[in-house]
Design an enzyme around this catalytic site. Structure first.
Site, short mmCIF file in Angstrom:
data_model
loop_
_atom_site.label_atom_id
_atom_site.label_comp_id
_atom_site.label_asym_id
_atom_site.label_seq_id
_atom_site.Cartn_x
_atom_site.Cartn_y
_atom_site.Cartn_z
CD GLU A 130 -7.93 -2.56 1.58
OE1 GLU A 130 -8.90 -2.77 0.95
OE2 GLU A 130 -7.53 -1.43 1.25
CG ASP A 202 6.46 4.08 0.77
OD1 ASP A 202 6.20 2.83 1.11
OD2 ASP A 202 5.15 4.97 1.04
CE LYS A 206 2.61 3.08 0.88
NZ LYS A 206 3.06 3.97 1.92
N1 HSE Z 1 6.69 4.08 5.05
C1 HSE Z 1 5.38 4.39 4.86
C2 HSE Z 1 4.93 5.77 5.22
C3 HSE Z 1 4.59 3.38 5.55
O1 HSE Z 1 5.79 6.56 5.73
O2 HSE Z 1 3.84 6.19 5.00
C4 HSE Z 1 4.65 2.14 4.94
O3 HSE Z 1 4.13 2.25 3.76
#
Ligand code: HSE
Length: 426
Positions: A130, A202, A206
Site C-alpha cells: 500500500e 518516481d 507509481k
Molecule cells: N520522493 C517521493 C515524493 C516520495 O517526493 O513524493 C516517495 O515516493
C-alpha cells in the site's frame, strides 16, 4: 497468552523509524482493535555504530541480512530500503522462505512485480505494498478491492510530493525552478539528489502500478512516457495562469478498449479542476469508474508517519489474513493482456513561440497547424522583446501527439521559434 508476531525490518531510516514509533506508540490501540501484538526482533542496518533517535533493545540491530531471513521466528518482513538492489533480491528471498513481506518499494513493483508475486504465490506468503504509491492514501487497496465493481477509464495522479511542492512555489512566487529547488533542498523538502523526483521517474514507477491495478492488466514501467519538470520556466506558468490554468506534474493513465496510454509530464489543468487545488507536498489521485463516476483521494504521499500509516495498516491486514490474496489481472471480461501501448494519444497543447512581428507570420503558424490537423482554441500576442520579436501563446484543441510534434518541427524558424510546449488536460 496472546501470540506475539515477530517482525524483521530491512532498513531502519526515516520510514522504518516511523513504523517503529507507530507500532510502539499505538500498540495498546492495535491490540484492543485487533488482538495483535508485534515485536521487532531484528532490524537490518548498514552501520551498527551510527547514532539513532530510537533506543533499540540490545540484539535487535544487525548488519547481516541472514539474521532476519534465516530466523524461523520472524514471520513478517517489513522492507524500507527502497530501490532495486539489494531490496528486490531480499524481498524475493524472504517470500521464497515463506515470510510475508510488507513494503513501500515502488521500484520493486514497477520493475519486478511478476517475479515477486510468483515467489509469494508459490510459498503462500503475503505481499503487501500500500505504501508504494502515494504514502498514506489508501489507493492500492481501493483499486484492488473497493472499486472492483468498476471499469476505470482514467486515472490522473499528483503522485510526487517533491515536484508538487516545487511547482506550487513557482506558481505562487513566480520564481524559477532552480531557485525553488535549491530552497526545497535547504529545507529538506527535496533530496540532495532529486533526479528521480524532478525527472518524473518516481511518478512513472507509481503510475505503472496504479495503471496495472486500475486496468487489470500489467502495464510495464517501460511503457510509461516520462518528462520531468527540470525545464519548466516561470514565464510559462504565468502565461498559463493568465489563461486560467494551473501547472502540475500529472501521472496520466487512460484506457480506451484495449488501448492504454500512460504518461507522466507537466500538464496544465483548469484552475477549477479538483486537482488544481492540491498544493505543496500533497498527493492526490483523481479517477473515473463507469459506476462510481469521478472521485478524488488526497493526502500525504511521503513522510515517516504518513508512510507508516499505510505500512502498519498493511501489517495488520497481513497478520490477520487466513489466506493471502494477490492481484489476479484477469478479472476483466475482455482478454485485456497484453494491452496495446498507445503512444499517439490525444491531448490539447500549450505552445509559446517567439515570432517576428510582420505580415504572414501568424498565418504561417496557423496554416502549419491546420496541415497537421491541429486546431487553435486560444491565441494571445504579448509584448515585444528588445529585438522586436513578440511572444505568441497558443492553446490548441485536442490533437494527436505525433501530428503536433510534426507541426512544430515544420514551423519556419525564420518566422517563429518554439520556446515551450506543454500538454493541457481538461
Ligand atoms: N520522493 C517521493 C515524493 C516520495 O517526493 O513524493 C516517495 O515516493
Amino acid at each position: 497468552m496472546d501470540k506475539i508476531i515477530k517482525l524483521g525490518f530491512l532498513g531502519c531510516g526515516n520510514v522504518g523509524g516511523g513504523v517503529w514509533k507507530l507500532l510502539s506508540g499505538f500498540a495498546k490501540d492495535i491490540d484492543h482493535r485487533t488482538g495483535l501484538k508485534f515485536e521487532v526482533k531484528r532490524a537490518l542496518v548498514r552501520d551498527l555504530t551510527k547514532k539513532r533517535d530510537i533506543d533499540f533493545p540490545a540484539g535487535v540491530l544487525t548488519d547481516n541480512v541472514e539474521d532476519l531471513l534465516g530466523d524461523p521466528e520472524i514471520s513478517i518482513v517489513l522492507e524500507f530500503l527502497g530501490g532495486e538492489k539489494p531490496a528486490c533480491d531480499w524481498i524475493k528471498e524472504a517470500l521464497r522462505r515463506g515470510k510475508t513481506v510488507v513494503t513501500a518499494n515502488k521500484v520493486a513493483f514497477a520493475l519486478h512485480w511478476p517475479e515477486l508475486q510468483k515467489a509469494a504465490e508459490e510459498s503462500g506468503a503475503g505481499l503487501y505494498y500500500e505504501a508504494a504509491v502515494c504514502g498514506a492514501i489508501p489507493i492500492i487497496h481501493t483499486l484492488e478491492a473497493s472499486l472492483q465493481s468498476n471499469a476505470i477509464s482514467y486515472i490522473y495522479g499528483i503522485v510526487n510530493g517533491t515536484t508538487n511542492y516545487i511547482l506550487t512555489r513557482m506558481s505562487r512566487e513566480g520564481a524559477e525552478y532552480s531557485a525553488v529547488l535549491a530552497d526545497a533542498q535547504r529545507l529538506g523538502l527535496a533530496e540532495p539528489d532529486p533526479s528521480s523526483d524532478v525527472e518524473g521517474l518516481d511518478a512513472a514507477y507509481k503510475l505503472s502500478i496504479l495503471a496495472s491495478l486500475a486496468f487489470h492488466g500489467r502495464v510495464p514501467f517501460e511503457h510509461v512516457y516520462v518528462e520531468g519538470i527540470t525545464s519548466i520556466q516561470a514565464e510559462d506558468i504565468l502565461c498559463g495562469q493568465e489563461l486560467g490554468y494551473t501547472l502540475k506534474l500529472l501521472a496520466i493513465a487512460k484506457r480506451d478498449g484495449l488501448k492504454v496510454e500512460t504518461r507522466v509530464h507537466p500538464t496544465f489543468i483548469p484552475d477549477k479542476h479538483p486537482l488544481a487545488s492540491v498544493s505543496d507536498a500533497f498527493n492526490a489521485v483523481f479517477l473515473k469508474g463507469h459506476a462510481c463516476d469521478e472521485m478524488m483521494f488526497m493526502g500525504r504521499g511521503a513522510g515517516d508517519l504518513p508512510t507508516a500509516s499505510a505500512i502498519v495498516s498493511d501489517l495488520l491486514r497481513a497478520a490477520a489474513a487466513e489466506k493471502h490474496a494477490y492481484p489476479t489481472f484477469n478479472n476483466d471480461p475482455h482478454p485485456a493482456i497484453p494491452y496495446e501501448n498507445n503512444t499517439d494519444w490525444q491531448t490539447a497543447f500549450y505552445v509559446r513561440m517567439l515570432a517576428v512581428d510582420k505580415p504572414g507570420v501568424l498565418s504561417h503558424v496557423a496554416q502549419t497547424f491546420a496541415c497537421f490537423g491541429v486546431s487553435i482554441a486560444v491565441m494571445q500576442q504579448k509584448g515585444a522583446m528588445s529585438d522586436g520579436r513578440v511572444t505568441l501563446v497558443f492553446i490548441t484543441h485536442k490533437a494527436n501527439e505525433k501530428a503536433m510534434r510534426q507541426a512544430l518541427a515544420t514551423i519556419d524558424p525564420s518566422f517563429a521559434t518554439v520556446e515551450s510546449v506543454l500538454r493541457v488536460e481538461e
